[in-house]
Design a protein around this motif. Structure first.
Motif, PDB file in Angstrom:
ATOM      1  N   GLU A   1      74.104-115.856  47.982  1.00 16.17           N
ATOM      2  CA  GLU A   1      75.176-116.486  47.218  1.00 16.17           C
ATOM      3  C   GLU A   1      75.311-117.971  47.530  1.00 16.17           C
ATOM      4  O   GLU A   1      75.852-118.732  46.729  1.00 16.17           O
ATOM      5  CB  GLU A   1      76.503-115.776  47.507  1.00 16.17           C
ATOM      6  CG  GLU A   1      76.631-114.395  46.895  1.00 16.17           C
ATOM      7  CD  GLU A   1      76.672-114.453  45.373  1.00 16.17           C
ATOM      8  OE1 GLU A   1      77.414-115.292  44.821  1.00 16.17           O
ATOM      9  OE2 GLU A   1      75.943-113.671  44.739  1.00 16.17           O
ATOM     10  N   PHE A   2      74.823-118.407  48.687  1.00 18.02           N
ATOM     11  CA  PHE A   2      74.924-119.822  49.050  1.00 18.02           C
ATOM     12  C   PHE A   2      74.139-120.726  48.091  1.00 18.02           C
ATOM     13  O   PHE A   2      74.395-121.934  48.036  1.00 18.02           O
ATOM     14  CB  PHE A   2      74.439-120.050  50.478  1.00 18.02           C
ATOM     15  CG  PHE A   2      75.493-119.795  51.523  1.00 18.02           C
ATOM     16  CD1 PHE A   2      76.697-120.485  51.493  1.00 18.02           C
ATOM     17  CD2 PHE A   2      75.285-118.876  52.532  1.00 18.02           C
ATOM     18  CE1 PHE A   2      77.674-120.264  52.454  1.00 18.02           C
ATOM     19  CE2 PHE A   2      76.256-118.640  53.505  1.00 18.02           C
ATOM     20  CZ  PHE A   2      77.454-119.339  53.464  1.00 18.02           C
ATOM     21  N   SER A   3      73.179-120.174  47.362  1.00 22.42           N
ATOM     22  CA  SER A   3      72.417-120.990  46.412  1.00 22.42           C
ATOM     23  C   SER A   3      73.126-121.122  45.069  1.00 22.42           C
ATOM     24  O   SER A   3      72.756-121.971  44.255  1.00 22.42           O
ATOM     25  CB  SER A   3      71.022-120.394  46.199  1.00 22.42           C
ATOM     26  OG  SER A   3      71.113-119.096  45.630  1.00 22.42           O
ATOM     27  N   THR A   4      74.161-120.307  44.840  1.00 19.22           N
ATOM     28  CA  THR A   4      74.871-120.324  43.558  1.00 19.22           C
ATOM     29  C   THR A   4      75.556-121.661  43.259  1.00 19.22           C
ATOM     30  O   THR A   4      75.484-122.141  42.122  1.00 19.22           O
ATOM     31  CB  THR A   4      75.897-119.178  43.509  1.00 19.22           C
ATOM     32  OG1 THR A   4      75.215-117.926  43.638  1.00 19.22           O
ATOM     33  CG2 THR A   4      76.674-119.188  42.210  1.00 19.22           C
ATOM     34  N   PRO A   5      76.246-122.305  44.223  1.00 18.56           N
ATOM     35  CA  PRO A   5      76.891-123.586  43.902  1.00 18.56           C
ATOM     36  C   PRO A   5      75.933-124.641  43.371  1.00 18.56           C
ATOM     37  O   PRO A   5      76.285-125.402  42.458  1.00 18.56           O
ATOM     38  CB  PRO A   5      77.502-124.008  45.248  1.00 18.56           C
ATOM     39  CG  PRO A   5      77.756-122.730  45.964  1.00 18.56           C
ATOM     40  CD  PRO A   5      76.609-121.846  45.577  1.00 18.56           C
ATOM     41  N   CYS A   6      74.719-124.703  43.918  1.00 14.44           N
ATOM     42  CA  CYS A   6      73.743-125.684  43.436  1.00 14.44           C
ATOM     43  C   CYS A   6      73.288-125.360  42.016  1.00 14.44           C
ATOM     44  O   CYS A   6      73.085-126.272  41.202  1.00 14.44           O
ATOM     45  CB  CYS A   6      72.535-125.726  44.371  1.00 14.44           C
ATOM     46  SG  CYS A   6      72.910-126.343  46.026  1.00 14.44           S
TER      47      CYS A   6
ATOM     48  N   VAL B   1      67.049-131.212  45.107  1.00 14.45           N
ATOM     49  CA  VAL B   1      66.469-131.102  46.451  1.00 14.45           C
ATOM     50  C   VAL B   1      67.310-130.167  47.318  1.00 14.45           C
ATOM     51  O   VAL B   1      66.776-129.328  48.062  1.00 14.45           O
ATOM     52  CB  VAL B   1      66.367-132.495  47.103  1.00 14.45           C
ATOM     53  CG1 VAL B   1      65.944-132.370  48.562  1.00 14.45           C
ATOM     54  CG2 VAL B   1      65.376-133.364  46.339  1.00 14.45           C
ATOM     55  N   LEU B   2      68.634-130.302  47.215  1.00 12.53           N
ATOM     56  CA  LEU B   2      69.516-129.426  47.993  1.00 12.53           C
ATOM     57  C   LEU B   2      69.364-127.977  47.567  1.00 12.53           C
ATOM     58  O   LEU B   2      69.345-127.070  48.413  1.00 12.53           O
ATOM     59  CB  LEU B   2      70.974-129.874  47.815  1.00 12.53           C
ATOM     60  CG  LEU B   2      72.027-129.077  48.582  1.00 12.53           C
ATOM     61  CD1 LEU B   2      71.794-129.184  50.087  1.00 12.53           C
ATOM     62  CD2 LEU B   2      73.432-129.556  48.229  1.00 12.53           C
ATOM     63  N   MET B   3      69.249-127.733  46.246  1.00 13.62           N
ATOM     64  CA  MET B   3      69.082-126.371  45.756  1.00 13.62           C
ATOM     65  C   MET B   3      67.787-125.760  46.270  1.00 13.62           C
ATOM     66  O   MET B   3      67.755-124.593  46.691  1.00 13.62           O
ATOM     67  CB  MET B   3      69.093-126.350  44.221  1.00 13.62           C
ATOM     68  CG  MET B   3      68.931-124.952  43.630  1.00 13.62           C
ATOM     69  SD  MET B   3      69.166-124.907  41.836  1.00 13.62           S
ATOM     70  CE  MET B   3      67.702-125.764  41.294  1.00 13.62           C
ATOM     71  N   ALA B   4      66.699-126.543  46.255  1.00 15.57           N
ATOM     72  CA  ALA B   4      65.426-126.043  46.762  1.00 15.57           C
ATOM     73  C   ALA B   4      65.521-125.712  48.250  1.00 15.57           C
ATOM     74  O   ALA B   4      65.016-124.678  48.713  1.00 15.57           O
ATOM     75  CB  ALA B   4      64.331-127.076  46.514  1.00 15.57           C
ATOM     76  N   ALA B   5      66.193-126.580  49.013  1.00 11.66           N
ATOM     77  CA  ALA B   5      66.321-126.365  50.460  1.00 11.66           C
ATOM     78  C   ALA B   5      67.173-125.129  50.761  1.00 11.66           C
ATOM     79  O   ALA B   5      66.794-124.285  51.590  1.00 11.66           O
ATOM     80  CB  ALA B   5      66.937-127.599  51.112  1.00 11.66           C
TER      81      ALA B   5
END
Length: 242
Positions: free
Chosen positions: A129-134, A158-162
């Motif tokens: 779920e931490f990838s959802t905001p990006c 870049v943040l989403m990929a990381a």
């Protein structure tokens, strides 16, 4: 007659007694949390998100009605994803019951975050779920007309990929090593054959898709970064000639 009376008394409960049997205090707490959570997120969707969005981003007012609904939904989704992710981190790092028995551990926070068997593995999966905001932020930039080569969009990419790599790919060894550690144990075989099969098969399928998505995200991120690097020398040359 005495036996009949005893059976009758065993089978008879007053309405109040049935309520106590059907719903223990903790179940009542879960029901209360569910109702409060529903009302809270409805309030965020209908009131807080439109009010805050119109002040933070004036472009919100220019969106269509359908886009505003999607915007408010994604705003609530972002907050919900962060709350669920933080719950999962706490459970995985500090909850002794779950870490001691990852198959049948039964602590309070797991019931709040999702009830059932395999609590460790279920909460581990919810870290995604931490990838959802990006993902939601990418949609916000897109609907507001930000070009893909803009700095905010590239930073978010870049943040989403990381984050996607950290919560979906990098954690795979930890997840499957824990799965192997419980495989063949008594707790493992207490799960039905269908439950075990669904757990293992769905985990493998999900991670195959995660690898495929990670590959696409990495390629997209690489292309955007490369195109931005190529555009910088061109803009500098144009500035010199002018």
């Amino acid at each position: 007659m005495a036996e009949g009376m005893s059976v009758k008394h065993l089978l008879y409960f007053s309405p109040g007694a049935w309520g106590r049997v059907a719903m223990d205090p903790f179940s009542q707490l879960i029901l209360l949390i569910s109702v409060v959570s529903f009302c809270f997120f409805q309030w965020l969707f209908h009131s807080v998100s439109p009010w805050a969005s119109s002040r933070i981003s004036p472009g919100f007012l220019k969106l269509t009605h359908k886009q505003k609904i999607e915007w408010n939904s994604r705003t609530v989704s972002t907050l919900h994803a962060l709350l669920v992710g933080l719950f999962c981190l706490y459970i995985l790092f500090f909850d002794e019951a779950v870490n001691q028995d990852p198959v049948w551990g039964d602590p309070t926070l797991v019931k709040i975050n999702g009830q059932g068997m395999l609590p460790y593995f279920a909460n581990f999966r919810l870290l995604a779920e931490f990838s959802t905001p990006c993902v939601n932020q990418r949609w916000f930039f897109e609907v507001l007309g930000y070009p893909k080569s803009s700095r905010p969009n590239m930073a978010n990419g870049v943040l989403m990929a990381a984050v996607f790599f950290l919560v979906r790919i990098a954690v795979m060894p930890v997840y499957y090593s824990r799965m192997c550690s419980v495989y063949g144990t008594e707790a493992f075989y207490r799960v039905s054959f269908g439950g075990r099969s669904a757990w293992i098969f769905s985990s493998i399928c999900l991670d195959i898709m995660n690898v495929m998505w990670m590959h696409k995200i990495f390629r997209g991120c690489y292309k955007v970064l490369q195109s931005s690097r190529k555009s910088k020398p061109e803009s500098q040359e144009n500035g010199k000639t002018d």
